[in-house]
Write a protein that holds these residues in place. Structure first.
Motif, mmCIF file in Angstrom:
data_model
loop_
_atom_site.group_PDB
_atom_site.id
_atom_site.type_symbol
_atom_site.label_atom_id
_atom_site.label_comp_id
_atom_site.label_asym_id
_atom_site.label_seq_id
_atom_site.Cartn_x
_atom_site.Cartn_y
_atom_site.Cartn_z
ATOM 1 N N LYS A 21 0.061 -6.399 5.568
ATOM 2 C CA LYS A 21 -0.093 -5.366 4.425
ATOM 3 C C LYS A 21 0.767 -5.524 3.318
ATOM 4 C CE LYS A 21 -0.305 -0.329 4.088
ATOM 5 N NZ LYS A 21 -0.327 0.879 4.989
ATOM 6 N N THR A 31 -8.116 -2.988 0.260
ATOM 7 C CA THR A 31 -8.692 -3.569 1.603
ATOM 8 C C THR A 31 -10.316 -3.664 1.143
ATOM 9 O OG1 THR A 31 -9.122 -1.344 2.113
ATOM 10 C CG2 THR A 31 -7.327 -2.233 3.158
ATOM 11 N N LYS A 42 -13.067 -3.473 6.675
ATOM 12 C CA LYS A 42 -12.002 -2.673 6.717
ATOM 13 C C LYS A 42 -11.232 -1.903 7.842
ATOM 14 C CE LYS A 42 -13.396 -0.089 3.301
ATOM 15 N NZ LYS A 42 -13.750 1.179 2.012
ATOM 16 N N SER A 46 -7.761 -2.742 8.763
ATOM 17 C CA SER A 46 -7.027 -1.429 9.022
ATOM 18 C C SER A 46 -6.014 -1.727 10.390
ATOM 19 C CB SER A 46 -7.560 -0.314 9.102
ATOM 20 O OG SER A 46 -6.723 0.828 9.240
ATOM 21 N N ASN A 50 -2.108 -1.984 11.072
ATOM 22 C CA ASN A 50 -1.397 -0.976 11.579
ATOM 23 C C ASN A 50 -0.858 -1.247 13.104
ATOM 24 O OD1 ASN A 50 -1.484 1.289 9.767
ATOM 25 N ND2 ASN A 50 -3.788 1.089 9.911
#
Length: 150
Positions: A21, A31, A42, A46, A50
Motif C-alpha cells: 500500500k 486501486t 480491487k 484491498s 489490509n
C-alpha cells in the motif's frame, strides 16, 4: 499452532499489505489503476493491503512487483516462496562466518535490504550493481554480527 505452508501469519500479512500500500501510494497509483493494469480486482487488492489475505497467488505477487517496480525475488522471499538461503548472502555467508543469524538479526538484515532497495528503486542503478551493493552490505552486516558474537 503450526504455520501452514505458503500462508502468512497475521503480522506478516499486515506488514506485507502495508508495504504494498505504501509503495502504491508513493507511486501515486489508485486501486483502479492497479486493477486495470494487472487484472487483480480491487477487492483482492484491498484484502492484501489490509493484511486480510494470508495466501496470496504468486501471479498476483509477480504482477504487483512489476507495477510497483519492486524486485520479484525479494517479494517472493517475503512471503516464503523463496527461502533466505537463496537470497543475496544466505547460506554462503552462514558458512563463511560459521554461524546462523538469529530471527531478530534476520529481520534487521531484511529491513536494511528493503530500505536500500526502496532507496535505489527510483534511482538510475542497474540490477547487477544493485545486487553487488546488497551483497556487500550483507557481508558487512555478517561481519558486524560475527564480531558481536565473539
Amino acid at each position: 499452532m503450526e504455520k501452514k505452508i505458503f500462508e502468512l501469519s497475521d503480522l506478516e500479512a499486515k506488514k506485507l499489505g502495508e508495504f504494498f500500500k505504501e509503495r502504491r501510494e508513493k507511486l501515486g497509483y489508485s486501486t483502479n489503476y492497479i486493477e486495470i493494469h494487472t487484472g487483480i480486482n480491487k477487492a483482492d487488492l484491498s484484502r492484501i493491503e489490509n493484511g486480510k489475505k494470508k495466501k496470496i497467488n504468486p501471479i498476483y505477487l509477480k504482477q504487483l512487483s512489476k507495477i510497483l517496480k519492486l524486485d520479484q525475488i525479494e517479494v517472493l522471499n517475503k512471503v516464503g516462496y523463496i527461502d533466505n538461503e537463496y537470497m543475496p548472502g544466505g547460506a554462503l555467508f552462514e558458512e563463511k562466518y560459521n554461524f546462523k543469524l538469529q530471527k531478530n538479526d534476520i529481520l534487521e538484515l531484511e529491513k536494511l535490504q528493503n530500505d536500500i532497495t526502496l532507496y535505489f528503486k527510483d534511482k538510475k542503478i542497474d540490477l547487477d550493481s544493485k545486487k553487488k551493493l546488497l551483497e556487500a552490505m550483507t557481508e558487512v552486516f555478517y561481519e558486524i554480527k560475527a564480531e558481536e558474537k565473539k
